[in-house]
Design an enzyme around this catalytic site. Structure first.
Site, short mmCIF file in Angstrom:
data_model
loop_
_atom_site.label_atom_id
_atom_site.label_comp_id
_atom_site.label_asym_id
_atom_site.label_seq_id
_atom_site.Cartn_x
_atom_site.Cartn_y
_atom_site.Cartn_z
N VAL A 52 0.86 -1.18 0.00
CA VAL A 52 0.00 0.00 0.00
C VAL A 52 0.89 1.22 0.00
CG1 VAL A 52 -1.83 1.23 1.21
CG2 VAL A 52 -1.77 -1.26 1.25
N ASP A 53 0.87 1.96 -1.09
CA ASP A 53 1.80 3.08 -1.28
C ASP A 53 1.01 4.35 -1.60
OD1 ASP A 53 3.84 4.83 -1.88
OD2 ASP A 53 5.00 3.37 -3.02
#
Length: 339
Positions: free
Chosen positions: A209-210
């Site tokens: 998750v960026d």
């Protein structure tokens, strides 16, 4: 697998072990040599039997089966070697190897932009060199499309981009050959993201998750494992994605799929690209589509009223077990400081 764009589009030849005829040995009745003095016989008959026939009845079928087995293995090895030498496809331990062959293109049997897109995807998946790519291009063109190709100079025929534009001008929509793509910057957090555990299809995935990445990306190996290399699951991506150093990301296409986080299922759009070592990156596009709330202080991600645990990149292996506690009770209040 569906054959996108018509029959015979992407022929995949999995390397699979064949059943050898040596299995006939298993079907032979079990024969056990027992010395004649212990054999049962009808009363009044001589119980002494010669041992040579019994031995030959066992040895002969065994030798015959062994000969058949060796013959089959010897015949199979050249074929396996040939496939491995010519396929040039990406392989991973425990996964089948695919060789993709493009469907013929006449100029009217498929939209030219779609056919060209799939041809370039096949080129990337098969790792063709320039000469091999041009050879398959010429062999795939038929009818009017081949006439357009033959009308080019030899120098133009050796330039794929030139041939591509010529085909788009001849068979594509007006202005299609000269459309300007939108440029997107892929500026990820460079190792500062968080992992979220889930699945794509039946395949377990550890999503990165960026919040610094504008688009979501999956590795081609993951796409191929989930879809079995079905090119019909990819649609063309008409824009350009550039990484921080200005290099252009090679995009195979857009993949519309569904991801599972525990019992929660989410629609997601991924670019299929060999952009990093991560198998899947969830960017701000997917996060915003589902109104995700990231709480980095408490390491949680809230989606559809449910909270999921996050594991920071670079955490110790012991922290990996936290990913098993993926879903908390529905209705639990979000921690303060969520943003």
């Amino acid at each position: 697998m569906r054959n996108p764009g018509g029959p015979g589009w992407a022929s995949k030849r999995p390397l699979q072990k064949k059943q050898n005829t040596a299995c006939l040995c298993a079907q032979q009745p079990a024969r056990h040599f027992v010395p004649a003095p212990f054999n049962s016989s009808r009363q009044g008959k001589n119980t002494a039997q010669p041992t040579e026939p019994s031995l030959s009845s066992v040895i002969a079928p065994t030798l015959f089966c062994a000969f058949l087995y060796l013959a089959c293995v010897t015949a199979e090895l050249p074929e396996v070697s040939r496939r491995m030498a010519t396929s040039g496809v990406r392989s991973k331990e425990g996964r089948r190897e695919h060789a993709f062959v493009p469907e013929p293109f006449t100029g009217t049997n498929l939209a030219p932009s779609l056919w060209l897109h799939r041809f370039e995807v096949i080129d990337d998946l098969n790792h063709w060199d320039h000469a091999t790519k041009l050879r398959f291009l010429k062999e795939s063109l038929k009818g009017d499309a081949l006439d357009v190709y033959n009308g080019l100079s030899s120098q133009a025929q050796g330039d794929f981009s030139f041939v591509k534009q010529a085909l788009l001008r001849a068979f594509g929509a007006p202005g299609e050959a000269f459309s300007e793509p939108e440029e997107i910057l892929f500026a990820n957090s460079m190792g500062k993201g968080y992992y979220l555990k889930g699945k794509v299809g039946h395949v377990p995935v550890r999503f990165l998750v960026d919040s610094g990445a504008q688009v979501s990306v999956v590795h081609p190996a993951l796409w191929e494992e989930v879809t079995d290399g079905d090119l019909d699951t990819l649609r063309p991506f008409n824009n350009v994605v550039k990484v921080a150093n200005g290099a252009e990301m090679k995009i195979l296409g857009v993949w519309d799929t569904e991801i599972s986080l525990g019992k929660t299922k989410l629609k997601a759009e991924f670019l299929v690209a060999n952009a990093s070592a991560e198998e899947a990156i969830i960017g701000t596009d997917v996060l915003q589509d589902h109104n995700a709330v990231l709480d980095f202080e408490h390491r949680t991600c809230t989606l559809k009223g449910k909270k999921f645990r996050l594991l920071p990149v670079g955490s110790s292996l012991e922290d990996e077990f936290d990913l098993e506690l993926i879903e908390e009770e529905e209705g639990s209040s979000a921690p303060e400081g969520s943003h």
